[in-house]
Design a protein around this motif. Structure first.
Motif, PDB file in Angstrom:
ATOM      1  N   PRO A 343     -30.343-104.397 -34.507  1.00 61.38           N
ATOM      2  CA  PRO A 343     -31.635-104.710 -35.472  1.00 61.38           C
ATOM      3  C   PRO A 343     -32.417-103.513 -35.858  1.00 61.38           C
ATOM      4  O   PRO A 343     -32.616-102.486 -34.946  1.00 61.38           O
ATOM      5  CB  PRO A 343     -32.595-105.801 -34.612  1.00 61.38           C
ATOM      6  CG  PRO A 343     -31.550-106.455 -33.772  1.00 61.38           C
ATOM      7  CD  PRO A 343     -30.528-105.360 -33.428  1.00 61.38           C
ATOM      8  N   GLY A 344     -32.985-103.239 -37.061  1.00 63.86           N
ATOM      9  CA  GLY A 344     -33.590-102.051 -37.496  1.00 63.86           C
ATOM     10  C   GLY A 344     -32.418-101.211 -37.977  1.00 63.86           C
ATOM     11  O   GLY A 344     -32.793 -99.914 -38.234  1.00 63.86           O
ATOM     12  N   GLY A 345     -31.272-101.526 -38.265  1.00 67.08           N
ATOM     13  CA  GLY A 345     -30.242-100.690 -38.586  1.00 67.08           C
ATOM     14  C   GLY A 345     -29.577 -99.566 -37.849  1.00 67.08           C
ATOM     15  O   GLY A 345     -28.934 -98.823 -38.246  1.00 67.08           O
ATOM     16  N   VAL A 346     -29.842 -99.578 -36.466  1.00 75.57           N
ATOM     17  CA  VAL A 346     -29.411 -98.547 -35.625  1.00 75.57           C
ATOM     18  C   VAL A 346     -27.961 -98.812 -35.268  1.00 75.57           C
ATOM     19  O   VAL A 346     -27.480 -99.941 -35.058  1.00 75.57           O
ATOM     20  CB  VAL A 346     -30.175 -98.499 -34.116  1.00 75.57           C
ATOM     21  CG1 VAL A 346     -29.367 -97.646 -33.147  1.00 75.57           C
ATOM     22  CG2 VAL A 346     -31.553 -98.248 -34.317  1.00 75.57           C
ATOM     23  N   LEU A 347     -26.965 -97.748 -35.553  1.00 75.17           N
ATOM     24  CA  LEU A 347     -25.620 -97.821 -35.294  1.00 75.17           C
ATOM     25  C   LEU A 347     -25.311 -97.746 -33.887  1.00 75.17           C
ATOM     26  O   LEU A 347     -25.803 -96.638 -33.396  1.00 75.17           O
ATOM     27  CB  LEU A 347     -24.870 -96.960 -36.160  1.00 75.17           C
ATOM     28  CG  LEU A 347     -23.395 -96.792 -36.023  1.00 75.17           C
ATOM     29  CD1 LEU A 347     -22.638 -97.993 -36.292  1.00 75.17           C
ATOM     30  CD2 LEU A 347     -22.900 -95.403 -36.867  1.00 75.17           C
ATOM     31  N   ALA A 348     -24.433 -98.503 -33.214  1.00 65.89           N
ATOM     32  CA  ALA A 348     -24.137 -98.163 -31.967  1.00 65.89           C
ATOM     33  C   ALA A 348     -22.528 -98.085 -31.977  1.00 65.89           C
ATOM     34  O   ALA A 348     -21.764 -98.996 -32.268  1.00 65.89           O
ATOM     35  CB  ALA A 348     -24.519 -99.463 -30.923  1.00 65.89           C
ATOM     36  N   LEU A 349     -21.852 -97.117 -31.350  1.00 67.67           N
ATOM     37  CA  LEU A 349     -20.559 -96.665 -31.366  1.00 67.67           C
ATOM     38  C   LEU A 349     -20.104 -96.513 -29.860  1.00 67.67           C
ATOM     39  O   LEU A 349     -20.862 -95.936 -29.112  1.00 67.67           O
ATOM     40  CB  LEU A 349     -20.127 -95.521 -31.862  1.00 67.67           C
ATOM     41  CG  LEU A 349     -20.331 -95.396 -33.395  1.00 67.67           C
ATOM     42  CD1 LEU A 349     -20.374 -94.031 -33.997  1.00 67.67           C
ATOM     43  CD2 LEU A 349     -19.317 -96.150 -34.019  1.00 67.67           C
ATOM     44  N   THR A 350     -19.082 -97.631 -29.246  1.00 67.89           N
ATOM     45  CA  THR A 350     -18.859 -97.766 -27.996  1.00 67.89           C
ATOM     46  C   THR A 350     -17.346 -97.452 -27.718  1.00 67.89           C
ATOM     47  O   THR A 350     -16.645 -98.055 -28.398  1.00 67.89           O
ATOM     48  CB  THR A 350     -19.370 -99.159 -27.496  1.00 67.89           C
ATOM     49  OG1 THR A 350     -20.661 -99.279 -27.683  1.00 67.89           O
ATOM     50  CG2 THR A 350     -19.310 -99.372 -25.835  1.00 67.89           C
ATOM     51  N   GLY A 351     -17.097 -96.914 -26.449  1.00 67.62           N
ATOM     52  CA  GLY A 351     -15.481 -96.869 -26.219  1.00 67.62           C
ATOM     53  C   GLY A 351     -14.957 -97.957 -25.715  1.00 67.62           C
ATOM     54  O   GLY A 351     -15.798 -99.045 -25.212  1.00 67.62           O
ATOM     55  N   PRO A 352     -13.732 -98.128 -25.547  1.00 65.76           N
ATOM     56  CA  PRO A 352     -13.136 -99.350 -25.356  1.00 65.76           C
ATOM     57  C   PRO A 352     -13.745 -99.971 -23.901  1.00 65.76           C
ATOM     58  O   PRO A 352     -13.898-101.371 -23.970  1.00 65.76           O
ATOM     59  CB  PRO A 352     -11.798 -99.078 -25.114  1.00 65.76           C
ATOM     60  CG  PRO A 352     -11.435 -97.967 -26.250  1.00 65.76           C
ATOM     61  CD  PRO A 352     -12.781 -97.297 -26.175  1.00 65.76           C
ATOM     62  N   PRO A 353     -13.969 -99.384 -22.744  1.00 65.82           N
ATOM     63  CA  PRO A 353     -14.579-100.046 -21.703  1.00 65.82           C
ATOM     64  C   PRO A 353     -15.842-100.366 -21.725  1.00 65.82           C
ATOM     65  O   PRO A 353     -16.477-100.760 -20.791  1.00 65.82           O
ATOM     66  CB  PRO A 353     -14.392 -98.906 -20.605  1.00 65.82           C
ATOM     67  CG  PRO A 353     -13.231 -97.645 -21.353  1.00 65.82           C
ATOM     68  CD  PRO A 353     -13.891 -97.700 -22.668  1.00 65.82           C
ATOM     69  N   GLY A 354     -16.640-100.158 -22.840  1.00 66.94           N
ATOM     70  CA  GLY A 354     -18.061-100.508 -22.812  1.00 66.94           C
ATOM     71  C   GLY A 354     -18.911 -99.250 -22.738  1.00 66.94           C
ATOM     72  O   GLY A 354     -20.169 -99.347 -22.979  1.00 66.94           O
ATOM     73  N   ARG A 355     -18.304 -98.218 -22.505  1.00 70.15           N
ATOM     74  CA  ARG A 355     -19.212 -96.689 -21.974  1.00 70.15           C
ATOM     75  C   ARG A 355     -18.203 -95.847 -22.171  1.00 70.15           C
ATOM     76  O   ARG A 355     -16.947 -96.003 -22.006  1.00 70.15           O
ATOM     77  CB  ARG A 355     -19.516 -96.702 -20.574  1.00 70.15           C
ATOM     78  CG  ARG A 355     -20.743 -97.816 -20.167  1.00 70.15           C
ATOM     79  CD  ARG A 355     -21.124 -97.779 -18.788  1.00 70.15           C
ATOM     80  NE  ARG A 355     -22.429 -98.391 -18.656  1.00 70.15           N
ATOM     81  CZ  ARG A 355     -22.697 -99.082 -17.313  1.00 70.15           C
ATOM     82  NH1 ARG A 355     -21.930 -98.834 -16.369  1.00 70.15           N
ATOM     83  NH2 ARG A 355     -23.695 -99.765 -17.176  1.00 70.15           N
ATOM     84  N   PRO A 356     -18.580 -94.515 -22.817  1.00 68.21           N
ATOM     85  CA  PRO A 356     -20.101 -94.267 -23.109  1.00 68.21           C
ATOM     86  C   PRO A 356     -20.231 -95.019 -24.404  1.00 68.21           C
ATOM     87  O   PRO A 356     -19.573 -95.564 -25.130  1.00 68.21           O
ATOM     88  CB  PRO A 356     -19.827 -92.771 -23.271  1.00 68.21           C
ATOM     89  CG  PRO A 356     -18.494 -92.603 -23.662  1.00 68.21           C
ATOM     90  CD  PRO A 356     -17.532 -93.654 -22.956  1.00 68.21           C
ATOM     91  N   THR A 357     -21.561 -94.679 -24.883  1.00 68.08           N
ATOM     92  CA  THR A 357     -22.088 -95.351 -25.954  1.00 68.08           C
ATOM     93  C   THR A 357     -22.754 -94.215 -26.646  1.00 68.08           C
ATOM     94  O   THR A 357     -23.590 -93.401 -26.434  1.00 68.08           O
ATOM     95  CB  THR A 357     -23.164 -96.433 -25.751  1.00 68.08           C
ATOM     96  OG1 THR A 357     -22.559 -97.601 -25.110  1.00 68.08           O
ATOM     97  CG2 THR A 357     -23.791 -96.780 -27.105  1.00 68.08           C
ATOM     98  N   VAL A 360     -26.963 -94.081 -33.178  1.00 61.88           N
ATOM     99  CA  VAL A 360     -27.578 -93.231 -34.151  1.00 61.88           C
ATOM    100  C   VAL A 360     -28.509 -93.975 -34.948  1.00 61.88           C
ATOM    101  O   VAL A 360     -28.279 -94.979 -35.604  1.00 61.88           O
ATOM    102  CB  VAL A 360     -26.339 -92.541 -35.250  1.00 61.88           C
ATOM    103  CG1 VAL A 360     -26.712 -91.730 -36.258  1.00 61.88           C
ATOM    104  CG2 VAL A 360     -25.170 -92.115 -34.583  1.00 61.88           C
ATOM    105  N   SER A 361     -29.663 -93.347 -35.302  1.00 64.86           N
ATOM    106  CA  SER A 361     -30.550 -94.086 -36.243  1.00 64.86           C
ATOM    107  C   SER A 361     -31.333 -93.000 -37.229  1.00 64.86           C
ATOM    108  O   SER A 361     -31.337 -91.846 -36.954  1.00 64.86           O
ATOM    109  CB  SER A 361     -31.846 -94.474 -35.334  1.00 64.86           C
ATOM    110  OG  SER A 361     -32.506 -93.294 -34.443  1.00 64.86           O
ATOM    111  N   GLY A 362     -31.542 -93.522 -38.239  1.00 63.49           N
ATOM    112  CA  GLY A 362     -31.915 -92.683 -39.349  1.00 63.49           C
ATOM    113  C   GLY A 362     -31.376 -93.020 -40.647  1.00 63.49           C
ATOM    114  O   GLY A 362     -30.421 -93.842 -40.821  1.00 63.49           O
ATOM    115  N   PRO A 363     -31.828 -92.570 -41.798  1.00 66.49           N
ATOM    116  CA  PRO A 363     -32.896 -91.357 -41.873  1.00 66.49           C
ATOM    117  C   PRO A 363     -34.406 -92.029 -41.874  1.00 66.49           C
ATOM    118  O   PRO A 363     -34.251 -93.137 -42.166  1.00 66.49           O
ATOM    119  CB  PRO A 363     -32.480 -90.972 -43.302  1.00 66.49           C
ATOM    120  CG  PRO A 363     -32.049 -92.099 -43.997  1.00 66.49           C
ATOM    121  CD  PRO A 363     -31.213 -92.875 -43.108  1.00 66.49           C
ATOM    122  N   ALA A 364     -35.092 -91.414 -41.117  1.00 66.36           N
ATOM    123  CA  ALA A 364     -36.529 -91.718 -41.140  1.00 66.36           C
ATOM    124  C   ALA A 364     -37.369 -90.623 -41.725  1.00 66.36           C
ATOM    125  O   ALA A 364     -37.034 -89.377 -41.968  1.00 66.36           O
ATOM    126  CB  ALA A 364     -36.921 -92.037 -39.534  1.00 66.36           C
ATOM    127  N   GLY A 365     -38.565 -90.743 -41.688  1.00 68.50           N
ATOM    128  CA  GLY A 365     -39.664 -89.719 -42.185  1.00 68.50           C
ATOM    129  C   GLY A 365     -39.369 -88.488 -41.275  1.00 68.50           C
ATOM    130  O   GLY A 365     -39.425 -88.638 -39.974  1.00 68.50           O
TER     131      GLY A 365
END
Length: 459
Positions: A343-357, A360-365
């Protein structure tokens, strides 16, 4: 061995310290320090118990560091004349042992180890407690790959260290004339240690090491560290940047575009942290190539050249692909990593085991000041067992980093790094989190991912 050292060594015969730590056997003894392997009978775990010539304020200052490249201080106990320090126990071999058993290291691997030692020295410098004993015998390579600078406080002598342990071969020339420990002196010792790592032998005696012959891309770094004049040596930040360049391997030759066929690459913010060639290969190959649909799908393959968000080609290490985000940026990720938009447009990229993560958020002011903005974020963040590692500005236009450790809800010790940058009037935040035990192994992937991030005009 002096009478006191003999008496201290004999303590290992089951003596109980502070009603809790059972001394098992000596690990090192000599000079002003003694170290034992012990059992914490309350928590049923192995620890290291040490007596050394530190004051209680110094010992407490070290306990507050919490740096992964130093042995964690678990307890500080008053003693009759000096404190007992209880440290975590890390199964490891010294760099000296590694080189003896496996031969000289590749320059990239040595540079990776050098970055870890430099990080430890910087953390210790913030306490005012010098290390004064950087050499291959005090650099530990953990069984899980963690690099630790040991022997905080006065130097030790160990049975497996050989004739070079604690010798002038790793001591800066100015120390021989009676000067006290300084940052340039520690950097000289770091250079001598890395020289041993790549050459497979100790530096020449007399304070003037032989020129490197097998250092490859590390040669210029070693020559700058081993300058006789302390004022001519590079600063820690300059050493860090130089070691990063050596530790991060260039893309394979077959993946490099021909110069005449590629337009000039757009400006990028160089955020490389550290890498090792062999670990990059393992990290890149870890992902699966399958593709799923839905919100939890595998990162897609690069778009066709006609896709509007695609930028001029930039070579990536084998096993990585571009993620082009609708929010107006792209970032390289290992194939097989999954993504979702919170929610809010934050992108989450995660490795196959669930970690690391990576988030990325933005663009913002645009914030008035990126350093101040990160400090304000820290004041609002509530994390269990939180400890700051650093908050500092980065080279380049409007960029800063905040690094920290914490404990996740399941009790796993974690480490995080949040980077904030401003470009084209917009702010972007990238936050990387991984278990502390796997932090070093994941750094090669961090190098590629963070170094690749860039806004995409017109996306």
């Amino acid at each position: 061995m002096a009478d006191r050292e003999m008496a201290d060594a004999e303590m290992a015969d089951g003596r109980l310290v502070a009603g809790r730590y059972r001394l098992l056997r000596p690990l090192a003894a000599g000079g002003a320090s003694q170290v034992w392997l012990a059992t914490d009978e309350m928590l049923h775990r192995r620890v290291t118990v040490r007596k050394c010539g530190l004051t209680m304020p110094q010992a407490r200052a070290l306990a507050r560091i919490g740096d992964p490249n130093l042995l964690g201080v678990l307890d500080v106990l008053p003693g009759d004349d000096e404190p007992w320090i209880v440290l975590e126990y890390v199964p490891a071999r010294s760099l000296l042992q590694v080189v003896r058993e496996a031969g000289p290291l590749e320059p990239a691997r040595a540079a990776t180890i050098g970055l870890a030692v430099l990080h430890a020295l910087t953390a210790m410098g913030s306490t005012g407690v010098p290390h004064v004993d950087v050499e291959p015998a005090t650099v530990l390579i953990g069984d899980a790959g963690r690099v630790v600078l040991s022997d905080i406080g006065p130097p030790l002598t160990t049975a497996d260290s050989g004739a070079v342990r604690g010798s002038a071969r790793y001591r800066a020339p100015e120390r021989a004339s009676g000067e006290g420990p300084t940052v340039p002196a520690d950097l000289w010792s770091l250079g001598a240690t890395l020289l041993h790592a790549v050459e497979g032998r100790p530096p020449a005696a007399g304070g003037t090491p032989d020129p490197p012959r097998q250092a490859g891309r590390l040669t210029a770094v070693l020559e700058s560290l081993l300058r006789a004049d302390p004022s001519a040596r590079p600063s820690p930040s300059e050493v860090e940047e130089a070691l990063r360049r050596v530790a991060t391997p260039p893309p394979p030759a077959e993946e490099r575009p021909a110069a005449a066929a590629v337009p000039p690459a757009p400006q990028r913010f160089r955020w490389a942290v550290l890498a090792a060639v062999t670990v990059i290969a393992a990290a890149a190959a870890a992902g699966a190539a399958a593709t799923r649909t839905g919100d939890d799908r595998v990162a897609p393959r690069p778009p066709a050249p006609a896709t509007p968000s695609a930028r001029p080609h930039q070579a990536l290490p084998r096993g990585f692909t571009w993620w082009n985000d609708p929010a107006g940026f792209r970032v390289a990720v290992p194939r097989g990593w999954r993504h979702r938009h919170d929610p809010g447009g934050v992108l989450a990229l995660t490795g196959p085991p669930g970690r690391p993560t990576l988030r990325v958020s933005g663009p913002a002011g645009r914030p008035p000041d990126v350093f101040t903005a990160l400090t304000a974020e820290e004041s609002r963040r509530t994390l269990a067992a939180y400890r700051r590692v650093r908050i500092e500005a980065l080279p380049g236009p409007s960029a800063a980093v905040w690094e920290y450790t914490f404990q996740d809800p399941s009790g796993v010790p974690m480490r995080g790094q949040r980077r904030l940058l401003v470009t084209d009037g917009h702010a972007y935040a990238l936050e990387w989190r991984a278990p502390r035990s796997a932090w070093a192994a994941n750094l090669p992937t961090v190098t590629v991912v963070l170094d690749s991030f860039e806004p995409v005009a017109g996306a």
